[in-house]
Write a protein that holds these residues in place. Structure first.
Motif, mmCIF file in Angstrom:
data_model
loop_
_atom_site.group_PDB
_atom_site.id
_atom_site.type_symbol
_atom_site.label_atom_id
_atom_site.label_comp_id
_atom_site.label_asym_id
_atom_site.label_seq_id
_atom_site.Cartn_x
_atom_site.Cartn_y
_atom_site.Cartn_z
ATOM 1 N N UNK A 520 -2.150 3.263 -6.949
ATOM 2 C CA UNK A 520 -1.587 2.577 -5.451
ATOM 3 C C UNK A 520 0.341 2.709 -6.536
ATOM 4 N N UNK A 521 0.481 2.333 -5.239
ATOM 5 C CA UNK A 521 1.980 3.098 -4.903
ATOM 6 C C UNK A 521 2.902 1.706 -3.511
ATOM 7 N N UNK A 522 3.280 0.754 -4.342
ATOM 8 C CA UNK A 522 4.233 -0.133 -2.929
ATOM 9 C C UNK A 522 5.046 -0.564 -2.971
ATOM 10 N N UNK A 523 5.612 -0.413 -1.517
ATOM 11 C CA UNK A 523 7.574 -0.387 -1.317
ATOM 12 C C UNK A 523 7.156 -1.333 -1.044
ATOM 13 N N UNK A 524 7.766 -2.815 -1.688
ATOM 14 C CA UNK A 524 8.169 -4.523 -0.707
ATOM 15 C C UNK A 524 10.023 -4.829 -0.379
ATOM 16 N N UNK A 525 9.924 -5.384 0.759
ATOM 17 C CA UNK A 525 10.846 -5.851 1.113
ATOM 18 C C UNK A 525 10.890 -6.901 1.662
ATOM 19 N N UNK A 526 11.960 -7.817 1.954
ATOM 20 C CA UNK A 526 12.428 -8.598 2.575
ATOM 21 C C UNK A 526 12.707 -8.169 4.231
ATOM 22 N N UNK A 527 12.282 -9.813 5.171
ATOM 23 C CA UNK A 527 12.817 -9.383 6.606
ATOM 24 C C UNK A 527 11.680 -9.651 7.433
ATOM 25 N N UNK A 528 12.112 -9.247 8.346
ATOM 26 C CA UNK A 528 10.924 -9.172 9.446
ATOM 27 C C UNK A 528 9.744 -8.804 9.550
ATOM 28 N N UNK A 529 9.006 -9.866 10.012
ATOM 29 C CA UNK A 529 7.540 -9.330 9.653
ATOM 30 C C UNK A 529 6.740 -8.711 10.922
ATOM 31 N N UNK A 530 5.695 -7.359 10.897
ATOM 32 C CA UNK A 530 5.069 -6.563 11.366
ATOM 33 C C UNK A 530 3.935 -7.763 12.290
ATOM 34 N N UNK A 531 4.533 -7.686 13.417
ATOM 35 C CA UNK A 531 3.073 -7.855 14.502
ATOM 36 C C UNK A 531 1.860 -7.732 14.254
ATOM 37 N N UNK A 532 1.297 -8.166 14.132
ATOM 38 C CA UNK A 532 0.039 -8.698 14.185
ATOM 39 C C UNK A 532 -0.854 -7.102 15.012
ATOM 40 N N UNK A 534 0.675 -4.588 16.695
ATOM 41 C CA UNK A 534 0.982 -3.235 16.289
ATOM 42 C C UNK A 534 1.609 -2.805 14.903
ATOM 43 N N UNK A 535 0.424 -3.411 13.891
ATOM 44 C CA UNK A 535 0.713 -3.099 12.606
ATOM 45 C C UNK A 535 -0.846 -2.016 12.638
ATOM 46 N N UNK A 536 -1.241 -1.615 13.229
ATOM 47 C CA UNK A 536 -2.253 -0.462 12.924
ATOM 48 C C UNK A 536 -2.216 0.787 12.842
ATOM 49 N N UNK A 537 -1.276 0.460 14.402
ATOM 50 C CA UNK A 537 -0.306 1.962 14.733
ATOM 51 C C UNK A 537 0.990 2.085 14.119
ATOM 52 N N UNK A 538 1.248 1.083 13.374
ATOM 53 C CA UNK A 538 2.612 1.835 12.881
ATOM 54 C C UNK A 538 2.870 2.709 11.839
ATOM 55 N N UNK A 539 1.877 4.018 11.716
ATOM 56 C CA UNK A 539 2.061 4.965 10.838
ATOM 57 C C UNK A 539 1.932 6.262 11.934
ATOM 58 N N UNK A 540 1.477 5.981 13.491
ATOM 59 C CA UNK A 540 1.383 7.486 14.666
ATOM 60 C C UNK A 540 2.134 7.507 14.738
ATOM 61 N N UNK A 541 2.561 8.557 15.182
ATOM 62 C CA UNK A 541 3.713 9.152 15.607
ATOM 63 C C UNK A 541 4.054 8.897 16.930
ATOM 64 N N UNK A 542 5.272 9.117 16.998
ATOM 65 C CA UNK A 542 6.918 8.337 17.958
ATOM 66 C C UNK A 542 6.375 6.855 18.551
ATOM 67 N N UNK A 543 6.107 6.336 17.389
ATOM 68 C CA UNK A 543 5.289 4.890 17.098
ATOM 69 C C UNK A 543 6.788 4.602 16.265
ATOM 70 N N UNK A 544 8.168 2.669 17.251
ATOM 71 C CA UNK A 544 8.742 2.652 16.468
ATOM 72 C C UNK A 544 8.454 0.753 16.775
ATOM 73 N N UNK A 574 -2.954 5.318 4.538
ATOM 74 C CA UNK A 574 -1.257 4.344 4.290
ATOM 75 C C UNK A 574 -1.743 3.206 5.030
ATOM 76 N N UNK A 575 -1.217 1.812 4.320
ATOM 77 C CA UNK A 575 -1.426 0.961 5.564
ATOM 78 C C UNK A 575 0.507 -0.235 5.319
ATOM 79 N N UNK A 576 0.139 -1.094 5.440
ATOM 80 C CA UNK A 576 0.823 -2.279 5.948
ATOM 81 C C UNK A 576 0.287 -3.343 5.792
ATOM 82 N N UNK A 577 0.902 -4.348 5.569
ATOM 83 C CA UNK A 577 1.141 -5.491 5.854
ATOM 84 C C UNK A 577 2.011 -6.463 4.956
ATOM 85 N N UNK A 578 1.848 -7.914 5.592
ATOM 86 C CA UNK A 578 2.928 -8.460 5.635
ATOM 87 C C UNK A 578 2.694 -9.100 3.894
ATOM 88 N N UNK A 579 3.959 -9.811 3.739
ATOM 89 C CA UNK A 579 3.815 -10.881 2.682
ATOM 90 C C UNK A 579 3.046 -12.391 2.533
#
Length: 598
Positions: A520-532, A534-544, A574-579
């Motif tokens: 498991x490789x994790x990269x974490x940072x402070x900043x704005x949270x992910x909206x619930x 759109x979190x499932x589509x975050x790793x799709x093509x042409x999604x920002x 690959x997945x993303x979640x809020x702290x």
């Protein structure tokens, strides 16, 4: 949710077949009722035949064989009276009014009514010395053995498994012949061995006979066939026959193991009923026929249902298998990115499912051609755009060399920024195309992801001097299968995404650890949270999810898409979640370890 499959639908479609045994059962019951009616008619006919043989023959039905005690009393009375009459030497006359007078009594004289039957009035015998009254039954002579002849008549008309009895109007049994049970087979001269049972008979005895015994009442010959007294004295059919009306009745045996059907018919002498004849049979024959018919019905129904069920199940399984195979081919034909992996070969079957398979194969072929066109479109546009961009850029540089006024120089500078953004977009599109091609054609090797992470972190510190990178303690040795270069590119995209959302000077954490059978490789940072949403589509093509005014750098949503491609190339995710504390975001790669890796 309950799924009503094709097999269940076909089973429901054949449910009306279950009405066949119901109709067959009704038919057997109607046949049973007709056979019972026929048996009643046969017994009535037999009783009528016997009664006809005894019509107008009252002498045969006068008395039963006398009781020995009654005969003894009569003889003693005659002896006593005869001694006195002989001493007087007179004769006795029998008057028409039933009084004897004159000389000695003559044994055997009696008063006889006009119909030939002995009257119940006493006969008065008057010797010379003194009168004596003697009952007529005492003075009557011994009747002939009439009931023996009746027995011979009914015995000659009797048939197997039936019983005939005759009684007079006083319910006195005059004759009885026959038996309700089958006669035992006494012929043992031929010793025959039964044939061995066939396979079907053995299967029937083993599998179906227990079912028959539970569902059906099998007739038996082991029952009590005694003639009860109340059947003679209180039988409804007997009373009806003695009143001149033929009748039938069903009654159970004393042990309730069989049902007896009796038919009674009157015996006439002129216009008077003098006796009745009763013919009896059990209903075992009808019940045996009904039981055999029901056994055949049950056997035929079970075999039919078994054959129909196997046939329907096999047909439904074949259809369901073809549809399931077509569904699996459809799911395997297109990957998660919408790219056609392979074109399904159309079925050769000449039915609706075969037509559907061929139509779907043609659809996939056209979709693959269109997808190839779209994939080539980016490369073509990138190549075509580079030439006009180079022309515009060189023209802008020439304008700057001519010393434009300050007001015009601002517009030239904006044009140069736009050209730079456009060049960056084309470069990233080309990069995504190159990585996709590398993923399709790349070779897999076994490597340690720790070396990739450690080397990349040192490069990030030099590339992003304003950011602080923190790493977790060194994990133990582990091995994964894939491409270290592609993993480094995926890690670059995660770090670049974290740097773009993190304020300068805020730490960015990079960690590598082992969880079960995954690296498991994790990269974490402070900043704005992910909206619930759109979190499932975050790793799709042409999604920002970036704000268009956040910076000058263009973002096409290809960075995290490349991360997902790299993870899938390593058979990971690959997945993303809020702290958990709500202060930032954690991006994660889960890559499966090689078997046997520590």
């Amino acid at each position: 949710m309950f799924s009503f499959g094709l097999r269940a639908k076909l089973f429901v479609a054949v449910l009306p077949v279950f009405a066949i045994p119901v109709v067959g059962l009704g038919y057997v019951r109607e046949m049973e009722a007709l056979l019972k009616q026929q048996q009643e008619q046969n017994l009535i006919t037999a009783a009528r035949t016997i009664a006809t043989a005894l019509h107008d023959r009252p002498s045969l039905l006068r008395l039963r064989p006398q009781d020995p005690a009654l005969k003894k009393d009569r003889q003693e009375a005659i002896n006593a009276f005869g001694g006195e009459g002989a001493a007087a030497g007179g004769a006795t006359a029998v008057a028409q009014n039933g009084v004897a007078s004159g000389g000695a009594a003559v044994a055997g004289d009696a008063s006889v009514a006009s119909d030939g039957a002995a009257t119940d009035a006493p006969v008065v015998v008057s010797p010379i010395t003194r009168p004596v009254q003697v009952p007529m039954t005492v003075l009557a002579p011994d009747p002939p053995p009439a009931t023996d002849e009746v027995s011979r008549i009914i015995s000659g008309l009797n048939r197997a498994k039936s019983r005939i009895w005759v009684l007079d109007k006083k319910h006195q049994l005059l004759a009885l012949a026959g038996s309700l049970k089958a006669a035992p087979d006494t012929d043992k001269t031929v010793d025959t061995k039964p044939a061995p049972p066939s396979f079907w008979e053995r299967a029937e005895n083993l599998l179906l006979r227990p079912l028959y015994s539970r569902l059906l009442t099998l007739p038996t010959e082991d029952f009590d066939d005694a003639l009860p007294e109340d059947a003679i004295t209180n039988g409804a059919e007997v009373e009806s026959a003695l009143s001149g009306i033929p009748a039938t009745r069903r009654r159970a045996t004393l042990d309730n193991r069989a049902v007896i059907l009796s038919a009674a018919h009157p015996i006439w002498a002129d216009d008077d009923v003098v006796a009745a004849v009763v013919v009896e049979e059990t209903t075992n024959a009808v019940q045996s026929f009904t039981t055999r018919a029901l056994e055949k019905l049950i056997t035929g129904t079970l075999l039919t249902f078994l054959l129909a069920s196997v046939t329907v199940l096999a047909f439904a399984s074949r259809i369901a298998g073809r549809i399931s195979r077509l569904r699996n081919e459809a799911e395997a034909a297109i990957d998660a990115n919408g790219r056609v992996r392979k074109i399904v070969a159309g079925s050769r079957a000449r039915d609706e499912i075969g037509d559907l398979s061929r139509s779907y194969s043609q659809l996939l072929e056209r979709l693959a051609q269109y997808h190839d066109y779209l994939e080539q479109l980016g490369s073509r546009l990138s190549h075509e755009f580079r030439t006009p961009i180079a022309v515009v850029r060189s023209s802008l540089e020439n304008l700057q060399m001519q010393g434009l006024p300050e007001e015009s120089a601002v517009y030239v500078q904006r044009a140069e920024q736009g050209i730079s953004r456009l060049s960056a977009m084309l470069s990233r599109m080309s990069e995504a195309r190159r990585i996709e091609a590398a993923l399709r054609e790349g070779e897999r090797v076994d490597y340690d992801p720790r070396e990739v992470v450690q080397g990349s972190v040192e490069g990030y510190r030099a590339a992003y001097p304003g950011s602080v990178f923190r790493t977790a303690p060194d994990a133990g040795e582990m091995r994964i299968s894939g491409s270290p270069e592609l993993l480094a590119q995926g890690l670059d995209k995660l770090v670049a995404n974290a740097v773009s959302f993190t304020a300068e000077g805020s730490p960015i954490g990079i960690a590598l650890r082992q969880e079960d059978a995954f690296a498991v490789i994790e990269v974490e940072n402070t900043g704005p949270l992910l909206p619930q949403a759109h979190s499932a589509r975050l790793f799709d093509s042409m999604v920002s999810l970036r704000d268009s005014q956040a910076g000058a750098e263009p973002h096409l949503g290809l960075g995290l898409f490349i991360v997902r491609l790299v993870a899938e190339f390593h058979n990971g995710s690959a997945d993303a979640r809020n702290r958990p504390d709500g202060t930032g975001v954690i991006m994660r790669l889960r890559l499966p370890l090689k078997l046997g890796a520590a």
